[in-house]
Structure formats: structure tokens, C-alpha cells
Design a protein around this motif. Sequence first.
Motif, PDB file in Angstrom:
ATOM      1  N   THR A  28       0.939  -1.123   0.052  1.00 22.41           N
ATOM      2  CA  THR A  28       0.086  -0.041   0.182  1.00 22.41           C
ATOM      3  C   THR A  28       0.853   1.161   0.232  1.00 22.41           C
ATOM      4  OG1 THR A  28      -1.520  -1.302   1.180  1.00 22.41           O
ATOM      5  CG2 THR A  28      -2.010   1.355   1.202  1.00 22.41           C
ATOM      6  N   PHE A  29       1.207   1.781  -1.062  1.00 21.96           N
ATOM      7  CA  PHE A  29       2.289   2.775  -1.259  1.00 21.96           C
ATOM      8  C   PHE A  29       1.659   3.967  -0.475  1.00 21.96           C
ATOM      9  CE2 PHE A  29       5.256   5.180  -3.762  1.00 21.96           C
ATOM     10  CZ  PHE A  29       4.762   6.466  -4.219  1.00 21.96           C
ATOM     11  N   SER A  30       0.572   4.406  -0.236  1.00 23.52           N
ATOM     12  CA  SER A  30      -0.016   5.671   0.288  1.00 23.52           C
ATOM     13  C   SER A  30       0.355   5.390   1.854  1.00 23.52           C
ATOM     14  CB  SER A  30      -1.118   5.960   0.168  1.00 23.52           C
ATOM     15  OG  SER A  30      -2.140   4.865   0.560  1.00 23.52           O
ATOM     16  N   ASP A  31       0.630   4.316   2.375  1.00 20.13           N
ATOM     17  CA  ASP A  31       1.170   4.084   3.702  1.00 20.13           C
ATOM     18  C   ASP A  31       2.671   4.394   4.038  1.00 20.13           C
ATOM     19  OD1 ASP A  31      -0.992   1.021   4.502  1.00 20.13           O
ATOM     20  OD2 ASP A  31      -1.580   3.481   4.324  1.00 20.13           O
ATOM     21  N   TYR A  32       3.511   4.585   3.211  1.00 20.85           N
ATOM     22  CA  TYR A  32       4.888   4.734   3.349  1.00 20.85           C
ATOM     23  C   TYR A  32       5.506   5.744   3.033  1.00 20.85           C
ATOM     24  CZ  TYR A  32       4.634  -0.435   4.324  1.00 20.85           C
ATOM     25  OH  TYR A  32       4.205  -1.556   4.749  1.00 20.85           O
ATOM     26  N   TRP A  33       6.612   6.344   3.835  1.00 20.69           N
ATOM     27  CA  TRP A  33       7.615   7.245   3.513  1.00 20.69           C
ATOM     28  C   TRP A  33       8.466   6.732   2.435  1.00 20.69           C
ATOM     29  CZ3 TRP A  33      10.041   9.634   8.485  1.00 20.69           C
ATOM     30  CH2 TRP A  33       9.330   9.940   9.440  1.00 20.69           C
ATOM     31  N   MET A  34       8.897   7.610   1.532  1.00 24.85           N
ATOM     32  CA  MET A  34       9.696   7.091   0.452  1.00 24.85           C
ATOM     33  C   MET A  34      10.884   7.993   0.299  1.00 24.85           C
ATOM     34  SD  MET A  34       8.084   4.528  -0.721  1.00 24.85           S
ATOM     35  CE  MET A  34       8.914   4.281  -2.526  1.00 24.85           C
ATOM     36  N   HIS A  35      12.094   7.468  -0.408  1.00 22.60           N
ATOM     37  CA  HIS A  35      13.124   7.978  -0.353  1.00 22.60           C
ATOM     38  C   HIS A  35      13.754   7.845  -1.763  1.00 22.60           C
ATOM     39  CE1 HIS A  35      13.960   8.402   4.114  1.00 22.60           C
ATOM     40  NE2 HIS A  35      13.442   7.533   4.092  1.00 22.60           N
ATOM     41  N   TRP A  36      14.755   8.801  -2.131  1.00 20.77           N
ATOM     42  CA  TRP A  36      15.649   8.865  -3.120  1.00 20.77           C
ATOM     43  C   TRP A  36      16.784   8.583  -2.511  1.00 20.77           C
ATOM     44  CZ3 TRP A  36      14.288   7.425  -8.099  1.00 20.77           C
ATOM     45  CH2 TRP A  36      12.835   7.745  -8.466  1.00 20.77           C
ATOM     46  N   VAL A  37      17.780   7.661  -3.258  1.00 22.90           N
ATOM     47  CA  VAL A  37      19.206   7.685  -2.736  1.00 22.90           C
ATOM     48  C   VAL A  37      20.113   7.491  -3.935  1.00 22.90           C
ATOM     49  CG1 VAL A  37      20.799   6.209  -1.319  1.00 22.90           C
ATOM     50  CG2 VAL A  37      18.767   6.355  -0.416  1.00 22.90           C
ATOM     51  N   ARG A  38      21.300   8.090  -3.993  1.00 22.75           N
ATOM     52  CA  ARG A  38      22.053   7.804  -5.089  1.00 22.75           C
ATOM     53  C   ARG A  38      23.567   7.572  -4.938  1.00 22.75           C
ATOM     54  NH1 ARG A  38      23.048  14.336  -6.750  1.00 22.75           N
ATOM     55  NH2 ARG A  38      24.358  14.603  -5.313  1.00 22.75           N
ATOM     56  N   GLN A  39      24.187   6.963  -5.781  1.00 27.97           N
ATOM     57  CA  GLN A  39      25.392   6.459  -5.778  1.00 27.97           C
ATOM     58  C   GLN A  39      26.247   6.866  -7.008  1.00 27.97           C
ATOM     59  OE1 GLN A  39      25.728   2.162  -5.230  1.00 27.97           O
ATOM     60  NE2 GLN A  39      27.518   2.420  -3.792  1.00 27.97           N
TER      61      GLN A  39
END
Lengths: 116, 107
Positions: A28-39
Motif C-alpha cells: 500500500t504505497f500511500s502508507d509509506y514514506w519514500m526516499h531517493w538515494v544515489r550512488q
Amino acid sequence: EVQLVESGGGLVQPGGSLRLSCAASGFTFSDYWMHWVRQAPGKGLEWVSHIYSDGGTTNYADSVKGRFTISRDNAKNTLYLQMNSLRVEDTAVYYCTRDLLGIDYWGPGTLVTVSS
Amino acid sequence: EIVMTQSPATLSVSPGERATLSCRASQSLSSNLAWYQQKPGQAPRLLVYGASTRATAIPARFSGSGSGTDFTLTISSLQSEDFAIYYCQQYDTWPRTFGQGTKVEIK
């Protein structure tokens, strides 16, 4: 099964723009915080940006603040990263990630290359 | 910004031996620390969260410990698939920050 699939990477000139997308499924996408991480190539991990589950609050690394914008569309189960004024040092694999006491799921990443 | 410092940068270990990786934070994190494993060409994988709780399906040979500013990841008996780069990350404050990584290589 949780899946995160990034798209939108590619080659762009310095000063240009790019928009990354991340299609989420299996939770359930709307339940979670999300991040972008790069390398960056051959380098370590760098946290880039975060967004709350409702999209109401965002956070950015100082290195991208004012140039990158994170957003989400919970109806489409999609996370975005709008990247403007790109610099050579933004060259990296960008990972879409899910937050749960750290980062519990990572996408395979999409490569962004900033070069003239 | 909390600076995360990992040591050593490279650890040479024989299969079957024990590996001890260190992560130090520039200020207290309580237990808001995670460890990740990354193999070449792959995305990182969560090993430990809350400083000491193994993530789902992570073998018992991986264990995390510590609190405050000093943390340790121990691999009790290295298997061939454990040779990789390991990162710690704090999720106590913004911005989230990672250590620079410890490469565990075959001795």
C-alpha cells in the motif's frame, strides 16, 4: 511481492533537467514514506530526498536543495524526482527506496549521466 | 548533519572467520541505525535495523550491536556470499546520512 522500478534516467547536459519516476507495487504505497538515494560511479551511498506518505512534508540533502523536487502520486502508486540545473557531480545511479526503520526495499536503480 | 564514520575501510578475512565492522556517529542516535550489504552491480540490501534487529530472511550469522554513537556489525562465520561492501546509515535526524562503507574481501 514489493517492487520498485525506476525509470527516466539517461544522458543530459550540465544545466539540463530530468524527471525520474518510480513505479511501486506489492504494498500500500500511500502508507509509506519514500526516499531517493544515489550512488556515484565507484562511490558510496548518498541520501538525496524524502517525502512523507501523504506528500505533505519533504526533506532534501543540502547538495540538491533548491534544484531537485520530490513528489508522489498515491493514486498512481508513483514516486517522482524532478531534477533541474543538473551538474556533473549529480552523475549517479538513483535508487527509489521505501522507508521502514531504515530503508527496507530498494529498486534496481536508474543511471543519470550529466556530461557535455 | 550527523557524520557516520566506518572502520576499517577494507577488511580482509578468510572464509569461516569472524568479521567485525565498526560504525561511529558524530552524535547520539539512540538505536536509530541500519546496516546494508551491497554486492557489485546490485542495489543494497537491508541487514539490520534498530541497531540490533535482523531484517527479514537475514541469516543469524549477522548480528548488530551498540547504541548512542558506537555500533558494530558482526558476521560470525564468513560465507563466500558475504564478501561485499557494508554501509551503516542513521535514521535519527535529517538529513539521513550513510557511512562511507567497509569492503569485506577474501584474504
